[in-house]
Design a protein around this motif. Structure first.
Motif, PDB file in Angstrom:
ATOM      1  N   ARG A 101       0.738 -16.493  -4.605  1.00 12.27           N
ATOM      2  CA  ARG A 101       1.275 -17.712  -3.905  1.00 12.27           C
ATOM      3  C   ARG A 101       1.783 -17.185  -2.536  1.00 12.27           C
ATOM      4  NH1 ARG A 101       6.206 -21.513  -5.446  1.00 12.27           N
ATOM      5  NH2 ARG A 101       4.728 -22.336  -7.115  1.00 12.27           N
ATOM      6  N   ARG A 102       2.494 -16.075  -2.450  1.00 12.89           N
ATOM      7  CA  ARG A 102       2.929 -15.523  -1.147  1.00 12.89           C
ATOM      8  C   ARG A 102       1.768 -14.872  -0.524  1.00 12.89           C
ATOM      9  NH1 ARG A 102       5.903 -16.360   2.643  1.00 12.89           N
ATOM     10  NH2 ARG A 102       6.859 -14.277   3.688  1.00 12.89           N
ATOM     11  N   ALA A 103       0.747 -14.532  -0.941  1.00  7.02           N
ATOM     12  CA  ALA A 103      -0.283 -13.999  -0.118  1.00  7.02           C
ATOM     13  C   ALA A 103      -1.153 -15.061   0.560  1.00  7.02           C
ATOM     14  CB  ALA A 103      -1.377 -13.250  -1.058  1.00  7.02           C
ATOM     15  N   ILE A 104      -1.219 -16.025  -0.256  1.00  6.54           N
ATOM     16  CA  ILE A 104      -2.162 -17.510   0.492  1.00  6.54           C
ATOM     17  C   ILE A 104      -0.986 -17.994   1.413  1.00  6.54           C
ATOM     18  CG2 ILE A 104      -2.748 -19.704  -0.221  1.00  6.54           C
ATOM     19  CD1 ILE A 104      -3.305 -18.923  -2.920  1.00  6.54           C
ATOM     20  N   GLU A 105       0.565 -18.025   1.292  1.00  7.84           N
ATOM     21  CA  GLU A 105       1.090 -18.512   2.374  1.00  7.84           C
ATOM     22  C   GLU A 105       0.983 -17.746   3.607  1.00  7.84           C
ATOM     23  OE1 GLU A 105       4.729 -20.167  -0.625  1.00  7.84           O
ATOM     24  OE2 GLU A 105       4.950 -18.341   0.281  1.00  7.84           O
ATOM     25  N   MET A 106       0.688 -16.289   3.337  1.00  3.26           N
ATOM     26  CA  MET A 106       0.792 -15.565   4.483  1.00  3.26           C
ATOM     27  C   MET A 106      -0.476 -15.338   5.219  1.00  3.26           C
ATOM     28  SD  MET A 106       3.328 -12.637   3.279  1.00  3.26           S
ATOM     29  CE  MET A 106       2.984 -11.661   4.867  1.00  3.26           C
ATOM     30  N   ASP A 107      -1.735 -16.188   4.344  1.00  2.62           N
ATOM     31  CA  ASP A 107      -2.904 -15.908   4.968  1.00  2.62           C
ATOM     32  C   ASP A 107      -3.335 -14.601   4.729  1.00  2.62           C
ATOM     33  OD1 ASP A 107      -5.346 -16.687   5.326  1.00  2.62           O
ATOM     34  OD2 ASP A 107      -5.358 -16.545   7.739  1.00  2.62           O
ATOM     35  N   GLY A 108      -2.970 -13.719   3.508  1.00  8.72           N
ATOM     36  CA  GLY A 108      -3.224 -12.495   3.327  1.00  8.72           C
ATOM     37  C   GLY A 108      -2.143 -11.421   3.515  1.00  8.72           C
ATOM     38  N   ASN A 109      -1.790 -10.617   2.812  1.00  7.36           N
ATOM     39  CA  ASN A 109      -0.791  -9.654   2.783  1.00  7.36           C
ATOM     40  C   ASN A 109      -1.307  -8.269   2.670  1.00  7.36           C
ATOM     41  OD1 ASN A 109       1.319  -7.684   1.633  1.00  7.36           O
ATOM     42  ND2 ASN A 109       2.625  -9.501   1.731  1.00  7.36           N
ATOM     43  N   ASN A 110      -1.162  -7.631   3.892  1.00  3.53           N
ATOM     44  CA  ASN A 110      -1.729  -6.123   3.743  1.00  3.53           C
ATOM     45  C   ASN A 110      -1.401  -5.052   3.010  1.00  3.53           C
ATOM     46  OD1 ASN A 110      -3.464  -7.049   6.174  1.00  3.53           O
ATOM     47  ND2 ASN A 110      -1.893  -6.397   7.503  1.00  3.53           N
ATOM     48  N   SER A 111       0.160  -5.250   2.564  1.00  6.27           N
ATOM     49  CA  SER A 111       0.587  -4.362   1.432  1.00  6.27           C
ATOM     50  C   SER A 111      -0.125  -4.701   0.275  1.00  6.27           C
ATOM     51  CB  SER A 111       2.110  -4.433   1.454  1.00  6.27           C
ATOM     52  OG  SER A 111       2.683  -4.283   2.914  1.00  6.27           O
ATOM     53  N   MET A 112       0.083  -5.911  -0.085  1.00  3.50           N
ATOM     54  CA  MET A 112      -0.744  -6.229  -1.218  1.00  3.50           C
ATOM     55  C   MET A 112      -2.210  -5.989  -1.410  1.00  3.50           C
ATOM     56  SD  MET A 112       0.920 -10.156  -2.261  1.00  3.50           S
ATOM     57  CE  MET A 112       2.646 -10.395  -1.969  1.00  3.50           C
ATOM     58  N   ILE A 113      -2.927  -6.153  -0.488  1.00  5.52           N
ATOM     59  CA  ILE A 113      -4.425  -5.612  -0.234  1.00  5.52           C
ATOM     60  C   ILE A 113      -4.327  -3.990  -0.385  1.00  5.52           C
ATOM     61  CG2 ILE A 113      -6.428  -5.283   1.223  1.00  5.52           C
ATOM     62  CD1 ILE A 113      -5.487  -8.117   2.535  1.00  5.52           C
ATOM     63  N   GLU A 114      -3.497  -3.323   0.068  1.00  3.64           N
ATOM     64  CA  GLU A 114      -3.261  -2.022  -0.102  1.00  3.64           C
ATOM     65  C   GLU A 114      -3.281  -1.314  -1.498  1.00  3.64           C
ATOM     66  OE1 GLU A 114      -1.103   1.969   1.572  1.00  3.64           O
ATOM     67  OE2 GLU A 114      -0.398   0.151   2.284  1.00  3.64           O
ATOM     68  N   TRP A 115      -2.338  -1.975  -2.320  1.00  4.88           N
ATOM     69  CA  TRP A 115      -1.962  -1.625  -3.474  1.00  4.88           C
ATOM     70  C   TRP A 115      -2.455  -2.127  -4.572  1.00  4.88           C
ATOM     71  CZ3 TRP A 115      -0.103   3.012  -3.121  1.00  4.88           C
ATOM     72  CH2 TRP A 115       0.703   3.328  -2.027  1.00  4.88           C
ATOM     73  N   ASN A 162       5.558  -3.290  -6.432  1.00  4.71           N
ATOM     74  CA  ASN A 162       5.554  -3.196  -7.732  1.00  4.71           C
ATOM     75  C   ASN A 162       4.267  -2.914  -8.265  1.00  4.71           C
ATOM     76  OD1 ASN A 162       8.658  -3.643  -7.521  1.00  4.71           O
ATOM     77  ND2 ASN A 162       7.825  -5.825  -7.067  1.00  4.71           N
ATOM     78  N   HIS A 163       3.480  -2.403  -7.810  1.00  6.09           N
ATOM     79  CA  HIS A 163       2.108  -2.146  -8.422  1.00  6.09           C
ATOM     80  C   HIS A 163       2.103  -1.230  -9.793  1.00  6.09           C
ATOM     81  CE1 HIS A 163       1.555   2.182  -6.900  1.00  6.09           C
ATOM     82  NE2 HIS A 163       2.069   1.558  -5.970  1.00  6.09           N
ATOM     83  N   GLN A 164       1.282  -1.116 -10.252  1.00  6.91           N
ATOM     84  CA  GLN A 164       1.030  -0.288 -11.690  1.00  6.91           C
ATOM     85  C   GLN A 164       1.672   1.004 -11.618  1.00  6.91           C
ATOM     86  OE1 GLN A 164       0.125  -1.971 -14.864  1.00  6.91           O
ATOM     87  NE2 GLN A 164       0.622  -3.411 -13.379  1.00  6.91           N
ATOM     88  N   GLY A 165       1.082   1.822 -10.465  1.00  5.20           N
ATOM     89  CA  GLY A 165       1.491   3.366 -10.269  1.00  5.20           C
ATOM     90  C   GLY A 165       3.034   3.181 -10.130  1.00  5.20           C
ATOM     91  N   ALA A 166       3.630   2.153  -9.275  1.00  4.62           N
ATOM     92  CA  ALA A 166       5.063   2.315  -8.910  1.00  4.62           C
ATOM     93  C   ALA A 166       5.774   1.913 -10.191  1.00  4.62           C
ATOM     94  CB  ALA A 166       5.254   1.147  -8.029  1.00  4.62           C
ATOM     95  N   GLN A 167       5.484   1.128 -11.079  1.00  6.61           N
ATOM     96  CA  GLN A 167       5.943   0.906 -12.365  1.00  6.61           C
ATOM     97  C   GLN A 167       6.112   2.110 -13.265  1.00  6.61           C
ATOM     98  OE1 GLN A 167       5.007  -2.878 -14.432  1.00  6.61           O
ATOM     99  NE2 GLN A 167       3.989  -3.212 -12.530  1.00  6.61           N
ATOM    100  N   TYR A 168       5.070   2.664 -13.264  1.00  6.13           N
ATOM    101  CA  TYR A 168       4.924   4.154 -13.909  1.00  6.13           C
ATOM    102  C   TYR A 168       5.953   5.130 -13.286  1.00  6.13           C
ATOM    103  CZ  TYR A 168       3.191   8.682 -15.656  1.00  6.13           C
ATOM    104  OH  TYR A 168       3.354  10.018 -16.232  1.00  6.13           O
ATOM    105  N   MET A 169       6.198   5.088 -12.091  1.00  2.00           N
ATOM    106  CA  MET A 169       7.220   6.160 -11.499  1.00  2.00           C
ATOM    107  C   MET A 169       8.713   5.830 -12.133  1.00  2.00           C
ATOM    108  SD  MET A 169       5.583   6.107  -7.689  1.00  2.00           S
ATOM    109  CE  MET A 169       3.971   6.570  -7.280  1.00  2.00           C
ATOM    110  N   VAL A 170       8.897   4.405 -12.037  1.00  2.00           N
ATOM    111  CA  VAL A 170      10.158   4.077 -12.394  1.00  2.00           C
ATOM    112  C   VAL A 170      10.253   4.280 -13.834  1.00  2.00           C
ATOM    113  CG1 VAL A 170      11.458   1.870 -12.636  1.00  2.00           C
ATOM    114  CG2 VAL A 170      10.023   2.133 -10.941  1.00  2.00           C
ATOM    115  N   GLU A 171       9.508   4.164 -14.541  1.00  2.00           N
ATOM    116  CA  GLU A 171       9.483   4.361 -16.301  1.00  2.00           C
ATOM    117  C   GLU A 171       9.738   5.908 -16.213  1.00  2.00           C
ATOM    118  OE1 GLU A 171       6.961   3.381 -19.950  1.00  2.00           O
ATOM    119  OE2 GLU A 171       6.019   4.767 -18.703  1.00  2.00           O
TER     120      GLU A 171
END
Length: 462
Positions: free
Chosen positions: A163-177, A96-105
């Protein structure tokens, strides 16, 4: 046996016919570039003469624009005569990054341009990664001139990305977007989350005050705490929330009872004009009847907390990280006085006023008030906005007095094209009609008032 087999097939055909739904795939093209794909469903009983609610469904991590048809939401939408949209969001892991939100709009806008959609009944649902999408979109889209969320439902939503990224010790998808890890670009994580629990001052959950929330989860999954913590954070602040107290299913869409979700959503219509606007804005934008221009620090939120009282009185309790705020729909010929409580602002800034009757303003005065001290404030009008310059003085209030031209400008007992021309002349600071021409709308003196007289006026103007 043969008869029974044929009979079962017959009933299957009849059953399938009853629940026919038309599903289409479309592409979002911006400036000749295809940036997303989406699918949508038109209900069997769609009527172009009626406005239909829209159900936006968001896929889970790893899904696509067709994944949501494996749920019962397409059947529920069809039965309720709702249109259903299923965006891809640019990637299966978009978070749900900013670009994805724009697409939905833009995909909602595309549907609005092609089908009769009730803008006051746009509902959003999703699971897991997509379970937070509706709340995140609502946080970032509070402009009543654009698509907004009437109510949203979350299944196992990842509501706090940090919070989720800390629980996972980093999230590659979040890092990407988001452009980095949670400790490298924290603002990106916070602006793309429904809530940031660790520091409420850097959280957008304030923006959800007027958005009904449905929160569901599995009985044992860790995402349950995110929903429960958000519910508790908004308790007594958001008055339209539901949370599952007897959870079933494991994770994501499986925890939903689709019929219950849609039944709950259907009771709400969009609130786009509340008296309280308490928001953290991630960028200069509009929130209901307020709009902010400018941002001092683009990795911190713009804080606005204001209340609209009766008789055109406003209280600004907080306003920071910007110096320009617009009060929309305040210039109205029936409003001649405004009072803005100012004492909580400790820097120079600008108040903007907009409204349908700005062209009828004859005179406007603004005064800063502090005890028995009164200071006239500078005013200018630009691009249909009245701007008032407020110096860095501890005023208690800003008093605004407006006088308007009568709509019957030439005072001939009627509001007609002559009055419009005279108002245009005032705006252009020029005399368009002579005194004799201002007395009758029959400018060509043929005994009739019709389109030829308008043409005559255009000839005079141009």
């Amino acid at each position: 046996y043969y008869f029974m087999k044929i009979k079962s097939l017959y009933f299957l055909i009849i059953f399938s016919f009853i629940y026919v739904q038309d599903i289409y795939t479309e592409y979002l093209v911006i400036e000749n570039d295809t940036i997303d794909t989406f699918s949508y469903q038109i209900p069997q009983n769609y009527n172009a003469n009626l406005s239909h609610p829209l159900l936006v469904t968001f896929h889970q991590w790893g899904g696509n624009q067709n994944s949501n048809y494996s749920t019962e939401f397409d059947e529920e939408a069809n039965n309720r005569n709702w249109i259903m949209l299923s965006p891809y969001g640019g990637a299966s892991n978009n978070y749900n990054h900013q670009g994805a939100q724009y697409m939905v709009e833009q995909e909602i806008v595309w549907l609005q341009n092609n089908f009769n959609i009730n803008a006051n009944q746009i509902y959003m649902v999703g699971g897991s990664m997509g379970g937070a999408a509706g709340a995140i979109y609502a946080n970032n889209h509070l402009n009543p001139t654009k698509p907004m969320v009437a109510a949203t439902a979350s299944a196992s939503g990842i509501l706090d990305c940090e919070r989720r990224a800390i629980e996972m010790d980093g999230n590659n998808s979040m890092i990407e977007w988001f452009g980095g890890n949670w400790d490298e670009v924290p603002f990106e994580y916070h602006r793309n989350s429904a809530v940031y629990f660790a520091d409420s001052t850097q959280s957008m959950h304030y923006n959800l005050q007027h958005t009904p929330l449905y929160l569901d989860f599995g009985a044992t999954e860790p995402h349950r705490t995110q929903a429960e913590d958000l519910y508790n954070s908004l308790l007594d602040y958001n008055e339209s929330m539901w949370i599952d107290t007897e959870p079933t299913g494991s994770h994501g869409y499986s925890v939903f009872d689709e019929n219950h979700v849609c039944e709950w959503l259907s009771q709400f219509e969009l609130e786009d004009n509340p008296d309280i606007v308490n928001v953290n804005l991630d960028e200069p934008s509009r929130a209901y009847w307020l709009e902010v221009k400018g941002q001092f620090n683009d990795v911190e939120f713009i804080r606005v907390n204001a209340v609209r009282n009766g008789d055109n009185n406003f209280d600004i309790y907080e306003f920071s990280n910007s110096d320009s705020i617009i009060f929309h729909n305040t210039i109205d010929i029936s409003n001649t006085e405004l009072l803005i409580n100012h004492e909580f602002i400790n820097n120079e800034y600008y108040i903007g006023l907009s409204g349908n009757d700005i062209n009828f303003i004859n005179e406007i005065n603004a005064t800063g008030i502090m005890d028995d001290y009164f200071e006239p404030l500078n005013i200018n009008i630009q691009n249909q906005i009245v701007w008032i310059s407020v110096p860095d003085i501890e005023f208690e209030n800003i008093g605004i007095i407006i006088s308007y031209f009568s709509t019957d400008v030439n005072q001939d007992g009627m509001w007609d094209v002559l009055d419009i021309v005279l108002v245009v002349g005032y705006i252009m600071n020029t005399t368009i009609l002579s005194e004799s021409q201002q007395t009758s709308a029959d400018l060509n003196e043929d005994g009739n008032i019709n389109v030829l007289d308008i043409v005559e006026i255009l000839n005079i103007i141009f």
